[in-house]
Design an enzyme around this catalytic site. Structure first.
Site, PDB file in Angstrom:
ATOM      1  N   GLU A  88       0.817  -1.212   0.000  1.00 48.47           N
ATOM      2  CA  GLU A  88       0.000   0.000   0.000  1.00 48.47           C
ATOM      3  C   GLU A  88       0.851   1.262   0.000  1.00 48.47           C
ATOM      4  OE1 GLU A  88      -3.574  -1.828   2.815  1.00 48.47           O
ATOM      5  OE2 GLU A  88      -1.875  -0.787   3.731  1.00 48.47           O
TER       6      GLU A  88
ATOM      7  N   ASP B 229      -7.794  -4.822   8.632  1.00 52.32           N
ATOM      8  CA  ASP B 229      -7.304  -3.585   8.017  1.00 52.32           C
ATOM      9  C   ASP B 229      -7.155  -3.660   6.501  1.00 52.32           C
ATOM     10  OD1 ASP B 229      -5.198  -5.318   7.896  1.00 52.32           O
ATOM     11  OD2 ASP B 229      -3.778  -4.061   8.991  1.00 52.32           O
TER      12      ASP B 229
ATOM     13  N   SER C 147     -10.135   0.292  13.908  1.00 50.42           N
ATOM     14  CA  SER C 147      -8.894   0.945  13.493  1.00 50.42           C
ATOM     15  C   SER C 147      -8.282   0.236  12.295  1.00 50.42           C
ATOM     16  CB  SER C 147      -7.903   0.940  14.656  1.00 50.42           C
ATOM     17  OG  SER C 147      -6.642   1.417  14.267  1.00 50.42           O
TER      18      SER C 147
END
Length: 351
Positions: free
Chosen positions: A63, A234, A299
């Site tokens: 990423e 995530d 989160s």
């Protein structure tokens, strides 16, 4: 003619960061990053924000995470490869850049693997400080891998957690954690299942690595007043919380467009209500509304947290006189004559 302006890019290696943390202290660094994250979140509307760019494969994800205000731009390169431990490689590896917006010149190039662990833990503890019950002292830590010690110490120092309930499917990970935290002053209790570990705790932190749609926490494990800190879900196709856990609580996120794609929130319909955490910090939204309410921080990690961490590292390195300056981009006396650099180098070689 415009005066020649030398480009100085500070480089912080892994060893530089280790020394920086040793000189400042880990607790001081995580507290400093948490304070910087809070300050930047309070400037939320000043930032040009976007979800991260991700390239997925069957083995993991790579990423890029960009963000900018009017003065500075940052990005982080980060991967997530849960199988990497089989090859002796970290699950997460990262580096980052901080640049000057008016000129585009890179100011800092830094390792961010260690720093990401610190900023993730700082973000978790900051959220819990605002959302968990103020008297929270016991936390279950589900997943005892590379991130776990940082989470434990951040919650000790910023939230007041003094007792940890530990569980990991790999007993060696838990043994490693117990050894590393043996002098932390915290009471450490090892359990044989998630259900046993979360019983009677104030806060549950899940930080597992497998890239699967897992249900680490289920609704039957949730008790009134718990704060859930879901860290491991995530990326698309990777979750930790049963959707019933989200339905049982008040859910808070970092950047909603990103969390709906990557977080545990990916399981929920588009109209499922969530609150961006910056609004709680700014007093625009309520956090916990009652002692018995269940709160969930979904989160996923957001670029603004890395911006805060890079800014903290750059300022701290400058104060300590650390890092070296590298020629990351051409330092050219005549910016319009890029080819001339090759000619000059050729002449120097010939000479």
């Amino acid at each position: 003619m415009t005066a020649f302006r030398s480009i100085r890019t500070r480089f912080l290696s892994v060893q530089d960061l280790v020394q920086l943390v040793q000189r400042r202290g880990l607790s001081t660094c995580m507290s400093g990053i948490a304070a910087r994250i809070e300050a930047e979140f309070l400037r939320w509307e000043q930032f040009d924000k976007s979800a991260r760019l991700a390239c997925h494969s069957s083995d993991g994800v790579i990423e890029l995470m960009p963000i900018a205000d009017a003065a500075q731009f940052s990005f982080k390169y980060v991967n997530g490869h849960p199988k990497n431990h089989r090859f002796g490689l970290p699950t997460v590896m990262a580096f980052g850049v901080l640049a000057d917006v008016p000129t585009g010149a890179p100011v800092l190039l830094s390792e961010l693997t260690l720093a990401t662990a610190m900023r993730t833990a700082a973000m978790s503890a900051l959220a819990a400080k605002k959302l968990a019950r103020p008297d929270s002292r016991v936390m279950a830590l589900i997943g005892n891998g590379a991130q776990s010690e940082f989470q434990a110490l951040a919650f000790r120092d910023l939230v007041g957690i003094d007792t940890l309930h530990l569980f990991d499917v790999d007993p060696r990970a838990t043994a490693k954690l117990v050894s590393n935290l043996s002098t932390s002053g915290m009471t450490l209790k090892v359990f044989s299942s998630t259900a046993d570990a979360v019983r009677g705790v104030d806060i549950v932190t899940t930080v597992t690595a497998d890239k699967t749609n897992a249900t680490i926490l289920t609704p039957d494990m949730i008790e009134p007043g718990m704060h859930i800190n879901g860290v491991g879900g995530d990326c698309p196709g990777k979750t930790e919380l049963h959707r019933g856990v989200l339905e049982a609580g008040r859910v808070f996120v970092e950047f909603e467009p990103q969390t709906r794609i990557e977080g545990d929130l990916q399981q929920m319909p588009a109209d499922f209500a969530v609150t961006e955490f910056w609004r709680v910090l700014a007093g625009q939204a309520e956090g916990r509304q009652s002692p018995d309410q269940v709160t969930v921080f979904d989160s996923v990690g957001f670029a603004l947290e890395d911006f805060a961490a890079l800014s903290f590292l750059n300022e701290t390195a400058e104060q300590l006189g650390m890092g070296e300056f590298v020629e990351l981009v051409p330092d050219n006396p005549d910016p319009k004559d890029l080819f001339g650099l090759l000619r000059l180098d050729s002449m120097a070689v010939a000479a």
